[in-house]
Design an enzyme around this catalytic site. Structure first.
Site: not given
Lengths: 102, 150
Positions: A15-17
């Site tokens: 997950a990232c932004d």
């Protein structure tokens, strides 16, 4: 919460932004290293982690948001996108067996 | 994804000899190149700066991969990356950066390129080649996905 046994890991979510940069790059690496292990590796924005994730990998700076987005899922935070020891440890555990701590 | 999909790396988006006063300047230059090739609306640049302030996009080997936020996907017209080299170096929160790979993505068109970039970063010789390539064509060929990735 408790950790998860390596044999129970079927899906890793990175997950990232925005899900467009670093997570994409890391996902491609993890996918390559886990080829043949029967583990699905996907990348998503931190706000839309799918419900069937077994382990979530995310940058330490996003860990709180990931916990809020996927409560109860084992979270492995990392600091660097290439060659982070936490990521290496996760891959080793999946390959050799063992428990991934929450 | 069909193998024939065009790679979102336009030769016009590769600059070998840029220079920047600081990190924000380098990011703004990447953003402007993405605007120039028609990949994003001008407001994307501000999103790239905001994203960088939340978490650094430094990925190692003197490379950073600035990109926008989730909210800014709406102003991305098509997937694209740009490569700007800063031979003089840019201070990136304490790290030295000489290569910026700017990213604009609304789909997965750029995934093969990023996968290739990750491979490059894990191999010090390839990383050096990316930092020192003399021709735009060398940069394009380094980032060209290998058969295995397709």
């Amino acid at each position: 919460m408790a950790g998860i046994e390596s044999k129970d890991i079927h899906k890793i979510v990175i997950a990232c932004d925005a899900g467009m940069g670093s997570s994409v790059m890391l996902a491609s690496q993890v996918r390559k290293q886990l080829k043949g292990e029967g583990v699905e590796v996907v990348h998503t924005p931190v706000n839309s982690i799918p419900g069937d994730a077994d382990v979530v990998l995310c940058h330490a700076g996003l860990a709180d948001r990931a916990r809020a987005s996927a409560p109860g899922v084992v979270l492995v935070p990392f600091q660097v996108f290439i060659g982070d020891p936490a990521v290496t440890r996760l891959i080793d555990t999946i390959k050799k067996g063992g428990t991934v701590d929450a | 994804m069909p193998e024939t999909a065009p790679l979102p790396l336009d030769p016009r988006a590769v600059r070998l000899d840029a220079s920047a006063a600081d990190r924000d300047d380098a990011i703004a230059q990447c953003g402007r190149v993405l605007v120039e090739i028609g990949a994003v609306e001008p407001s994307y640049v501000e999103a790239m700066l905001a994203r960088e302030r939340s978490i650094s996009t430094y990925v190692g080997e003197e490379v950073a991969i600035p990109h926008g936020t989730l909210a800014a996907k709406d102003v991305v017209r098509h997937d694209a990356i740009c490569v700007l080299r800063f031979p003089g170096g840019v201070d990136w929160g304490g790290e030295r950066v000489t290569v910026c790979v700017g990213i604009a993505a609304r789909g997965d068109g750029h995934v093969r390129l990023l996968s290739e970039l990750a491979q490059i970063l894990m191999d010090p010789d390839s990383a050096r080649a990316l930092r020192e390539a003399d021709e735009v064509s060398e940069v394009l060929s380094l980032l060209q996905p290998t058969q295995e990735d397709q």
